[in-house]
Design an enzyme around this catalytic site. Structure first.
Site, PDB file in Angstrom:
ATOM      1  N   VAL A  81       6.320  -5.323   8.939  1.00 19.65           N
ATOM      2  CA  VAL A  81       6.404  -4.597   7.677  1.00 19.65           C
ATOM      3  C   VAL A  81       5.860  -3.212   7.989  1.00 19.65           C
ATOM      4  O   VAL A  81       4.656  -3.033   8.118  1.00 19.65           O
ATOM      5  CB  VAL A  81       5.568  -5.266   6.579  1.00 19.65           C
ATOM      6  CG1 VAL A  81       5.655  -4.476   5.284  1.00 19.65           C
ATOM      7  CG2 VAL A  81       5.992  -6.712   6.373  1.00 19.65           C
TER       8      VAL A  81
ATOM      9  N   LYS B 267       0.472 -10.378   7.136  1.00 18.69           N
ATOM     10  CA  LYS B 267       0.778  -9.020   7.574  1.00 18.69           C
ATOM     11  C   LYS B 267      -0.532  -8.392   8.003  1.00 18.69           C
ATOM     12  O   LYS B 267      -1.459  -8.281   7.204  1.00 18.69           O
ATOM     13  CB  LYS B 267       1.389  -8.192   6.449  1.00 18.69           C
ATOM     14  CG  LYS B 267       1.556  -6.724   6.855  1.00 18.69           C
ATOM     15  CD  LYS B 267       1.916  -5.771   5.729  1.00 18.69           C
ATOM     16  CE  LYS B 267       1.918  -4.343   6.287  1.00 18.69           C
ATOM     17  NZ  LYS B 267       2.237  -3.330   5.273  1.00 18.69           N
TER      18      LYS B 267
ATOM     19  N   SER C   9      -2.290  -5.067   9.492  1.00 19.89           N
ATOM     20  CA  SER C   9      -2.116  -3.639   9.780  1.00 19.89           C
ATOM     21  C   SER C   9      -3.248  -3.084  10.622  1.00 19.89           C
ATOM     22  O   SER C   9      -3.293  -1.880  10.869  1.00 19.89           O
ATOM     23  CB  SER C   9      -2.031  -2.857   8.465  1.00 19.89           C
ATOM     24  OG  SER C   9      -0.961  -3.299   7.686  1.00 19.89           O
TER      25      SER C   9
ATOM     26  N   SER D 135       0.824  -1.210   0.000  1.00 20.76           N
ATOM     27  CA  SER D 135       0.000   0.000   0.000  1.00 20.76           C
ATOM     28  C   SER D 135       0.856   1.258   0.000  1.00 20.76           C
ATOM     29  O   SER D 135       0.557   2.234  -0.683  1.00 20.76           O
ATOM     30  CB  SER D 135      -0.921   0.017   1.230  1.00 20.76           C
ATOM     31  OG  SER D 135      -1.850  -1.039   1.141  1.00 20.76           O
ATOM     32  N   ASN D 136       1.934   1.251   0.784  1.00 21.42           N
ATOM     33  CA  ASN D 136       2.800   2.427   0.827  1.00 21.42           C
ATOM     34  C   ASN D 136       3.541   2.650  -0.480  1.00 21.42           C
ATOM     35  O   ASN D 136       4.076   3.715  -0.710  1.00 21.42           O
ATOM     36  CB  ASN D 136       3.800   2.301   1.977  1.00 21.42           C
ATOM     37  CG  ASN D 136       3.125   2.491   3.311  1.00 21.42           C
ATOM     38  OD1 ASN D 136       2.709   3.584   3.638  1.00 21.42           O
ATOM     39  ND2 ASN D 136       2.977   1.404   4.066  1.00 21.42           N
TER      40      ASN D 136
ATOM     41  N   GLY E 185       1.930  -4.948  11.039  1.00 17.81           N
ATOM     42  CA  GLY E 185       1.810  -4.094   9.864  1.00 17.81           C
ATOM     43  C   GLY E 185       2.097  -2.635  10.131  1.00 17.81           C
ATOM     44  O   GLY E 185       1.903  -1.800   9.253  1.00 17.81           O
TER      45      GLY E 185
END
Lengths: 341, 341, 341, 341
Positions: B251, B208, B210, B89-90, B234
């Site tokens: 992450v 992961k 978040s 996403s980043n 996350g």
């Protein structure tokens, strides 16, 4: 109390304990009354430790079963709890009259007030009723009050409104205030900036946060450290992580029937036995979820019955657990080693 | 790939890697293909450690700035990261074409694939596109893929639909799958029961998460232990608590510019220096919130610029940070001791 | 197209069609390009009337079934629809490649473009891809495009970001833009103030709103009247009330199989036969809910099969309807008089 | 009352008015008590028409200003309202004691009970308190009660719990019950299936729905027609569409100060003058939004002051409107032609 309140109203035109100055940060500097003595110079009341937010036992006709309450308390007294939270969400406070809420606190104080710290839930929707209820809880011997966020008019519960509400209540309270954020019931998650501002009030000494956002809790510990602010985990599902980020204890529904285990987790953490603490924490998550967000107070009371406490019925409109749900919950308790089928 | 896919379709009538058996738990017992070799007998790929989900650097015209990416990677290579997550996403993966997503992974693999574990984001809305993208990521050298929950047709993303999606993707993937739950973007919080079921798939090796629900993470560690399932935090806002409940790494967007500090936190935890770890964790929460939920990727890129990396512009419709926000973020970094005004 | 885009980027540093002026209201006054001709002096394209957002028929292997599409179109052509929306949410656009999205629009234009107004869904997550897709849709003959709100990075989709996105897309589009708000899929409910601002753009001629907030629709009709802005109801569940508050038509999933009835409702309303219109509207609500929020596209396709159209399978991860759900839906259609058991 | 209640408890073990039969649909067939007479054979109380949910005027010290209430009522009496809703959400009922809630209803009944239908809000969190409050409202002369959904323990408010709650309250009530769904305050949107089931209860005669989902309202009119169930729009923002789909009137905050206009809208609709009705409806949406979801009760009271009624302060924690908000609201009233700057 009423006299004090009227005086304030005359002065500032709103329900407020301050003669002069703007809302809502009006307390800064010129706090009158009881609150002044609470934190200037001396330390605030130490609330660290573990508390069950005790269930309110009802008879079949939904009246409060004081005899059953006494029995439950006698068993809880054998556990190294710091104290009891009376009339929190798990106590079905929202279903009780003003008189019932106060009377039950009086009962617990009389029975256990010498050995245990009694914290009473005194939150109401309006500021004026919360002030009155807080005074009443102090009058019957509570050592501190837990004040939930008002929540009916959600659109009006801005950060400013909440800061105003809690600070005015704290201004008028003869005993310290603990903020209470429980978004699963109220849908209002008290914002960090509100909590940080309120942590400067000399009569607001802590927070019970049931939201479970561990980043928020860590940040709050850090940001309020200079104000001697004490944060309590609102659920046993994240008790160990909460300790790790600096919380000083917890108010956890699970304590109603797995109190010994909860205190054991605290001990393991304090002795640095992190691996064992983790294992115990792991086993607690699913049973804890059952008696909180999954099945709520009905689940909590069924579990209490299983562990030899009196759970009994809830008040309506909360419904008894279905057989299917009861079976599913039982399985979880067995699988996690807390019951043997 | 296409050939395999068609064969499956012929057999079971849906996009699926299994010749026989009911959906969605059809993989049990008769897994064909690459996945079989991944976990039967031998251990799954070890993904423990820390990873920045790297930002995708863009030029002013919004094309990918490969030279800047190379520079960033050279600096990141000096930090003891386990590897890189590319096209998460980043990395603004949602704003890139199929070709761009693959090409950037190829670039990172060529530059760092010998020393670092490269995990590629390969999630798409449809199962078939996710399968194809996963294959492409494997072809350019990714060692594992991160597969986000599909989310456009929210009403249709039942637990069964998600189990089916991930297991079919895993059936067809030549490299291991890591589940990716990021409700702030998708509004879909992958349910524990889905994750637990999927953890039994030999080609699904981790998660992961978040969402930041630390109770959920603790419970998942516990419930998936027997399957060698590995969970990654996350976000750096709850990295220490995540380690405490048994996660194996993280992450974390913060790693894009505070990677050394993040790795230091991991070291402190592993050495049992909990008090120091807590202090460092405390300082990370607010800066981390800035570059995630508060200001998002635009905030992340501004922070990267501050710390000597190339952040640069985002793709539109993400907007540049306002001056007010930039100032507010700067203040937070200064107050937490990561920048000196 | 690419040439124009690059020129703009060179000039203003972002994906934008305007040489000078501040974002995001940069279009006012100095609009270059195609859009200029659309609304200055002359009226915008009239889009009043009813449209089915047509389902995309798939074969068992999930490829597009063009023969089935042709058959469906031949039947739809007998109904007094104003036109077709191709590649909207009900068309599973999110599961199709760029090429598939364009190719299907081309097919529909070739078959029906002379008699029906073809509106193509061209929204993508990024502004640049949306611009390119819009151009492609124009190239194959769409008369207008429906542009959905981007939604992946929810935190970044501020009102300013959305105004910027849509206005830049409109600046670059050779055909008129219709805004598309569908919060059940995107969680983004396009705010009235955004819509009102965008209604001033000469190349943004209307809105499809699937949110169902009838107060909002009424207010928008009122506030955008001076801009010749045209609002289409996004669901047949509130088609009559939408007409009553001033909407000019609808894009309604129900039209895929109950198109004649939908057009009958429009006729009754226009002839002032309100009681009959109400009765028909009443019967539509529950069947409509089935094929939208309750069972989604899988429900829509099952219903199409019942009414002699080709529905067929959805693409994965959307799942086939269960037998129980199918039975429940059938009962509703029977009870409301649209099927006889 | 208490006697009846105890008898029931003895019989079925829960707070319930029925001697035999399963929960929660236990009322079917064997209803004892007052409710029986209400709807078998004869028609239920006709509640069609318009009602302002009247604001509770407070003095500066937050006590109820009965003199101001009398003045307001004298002005409202000149408007062709059907009646008044007393102690609804706009009456700040949540901030009043049991005694205050009842006393205010008594006051309104004494002043206007001969000419107007007085409906009292009697909802409380617990079933038992709601039963008692309902009885009290009947005792002071209310003709019907409006019972809001309990909402504190959201997780426990299943459809079954709500059906049980309302039906037990209705069993015990000497006057008819109107269901009240107001999700903006309670977050609980009473489900159609719950309403449809409850519409069969002889003592539940209608619904006030403030959610604004016009499809839901249309469907409910249709599905409950056979039970003589009457639906009232809960907001003036969708009053005309509500009439169009078959609602019989409205309980609308706007009536506190724009009552004449609201009644004019009703008249236009009934005379079939749809275009004029639409124009008036259009002008009402934005002012209505101001005094409901945008600025809430504080906004409502400021507007009342503007129109010559007594609005006055709210109770805390609701805060006075800021000057900026007041200015913005004023502009909207001017722009829509209800005030001249």
């Amino acid at each position: 109390m009423v006299r004090v309140l009227l005086k304030c109203i005359a002065a500032c035109g709103r329900v407020c304990g301050v003669v002069k100055g703007p809302h809502p940060s009006h307390w800064t500097g010129n706090l009158a009354m009881a609150s002044l003595s609470t934190r200037s110079g001396t330390s605030p009341l130490d609330i660290s430790g573990l508390y069950p937010p005790i269930a309110t036992p009802f008879n079949k006709d939904e009246s409060i079963a004081y005899d059953k309450l006494t029995n439950n308390l006698q068993r809880w007294n054998e556990i190294p709890f710091r104290g009891y939270v009376v009339q929190g969400s798990n106590g079905e406070y929202a279903y009780q009259t003003v008189e019932e809420r106060v009377e039950m606190v009086r009962h617990v104080v009389q029975l256990c007030g010498d050995d245990k710290l009694i914290i009473a839930g005194s939150g109401c929707e309006s500021t004026r009723e919360t002030i009155e209820m807080t005074q009443k809880m102090a009058d019957v011997g509570a050592k501190a009050v837990l004040v939930v966020t008002p929540c009916y008019y959600k659109g009006g519960m801005s950060n400013d409104a909440l800061v105003h509400h809690f600070s005015v209540v704290a201004d008028h309270s003869p005993i310290p205030i603990i903020l209470y954020s429980v978004p699963s019931n109220t849908t209002i998650d008290l914002a960090p900036e509100v909590i940080i501002r309120l942590s400067e009030h000399p009569n607001i000494i802590g927070l019970k946060d049931s939201g479970g956002d561990i980043s928020k809790l860590g940040n709050l510990v850090y940001m309020t450290k200079k104000n001697d602010f004490q944060i309590l985990a609102g659920s046993a599902g994240f008790l160990l992580p909460a300790y790790v980020v600096g919380c000083v204890g917890g108010v956890c529904a699970l304590g109603n029937f797995l109190g010994k285990e909860m205190c054991e987790l605290e001990r393991l953490y304090k002795e640095g036995r992190m691996a064992e603490a983790k294992d115990l924490q792991h086993r607690m998550v699913a049973p804890n979820a059952c008696v909180t967000r999954r099945f709520g107070v009905p689940g909590l009371k069924v579990a209490m019955d299983w562990f030899g406490y009196y759970g009994g019925p809830t008040r309506s409109p909360l419904m008894p657990m279905s057989e299917t749900d009861t079976k599913a919950m039982r399985d979880i308790f067995v699988r996690n080693g807390f019951l043997s089928n």
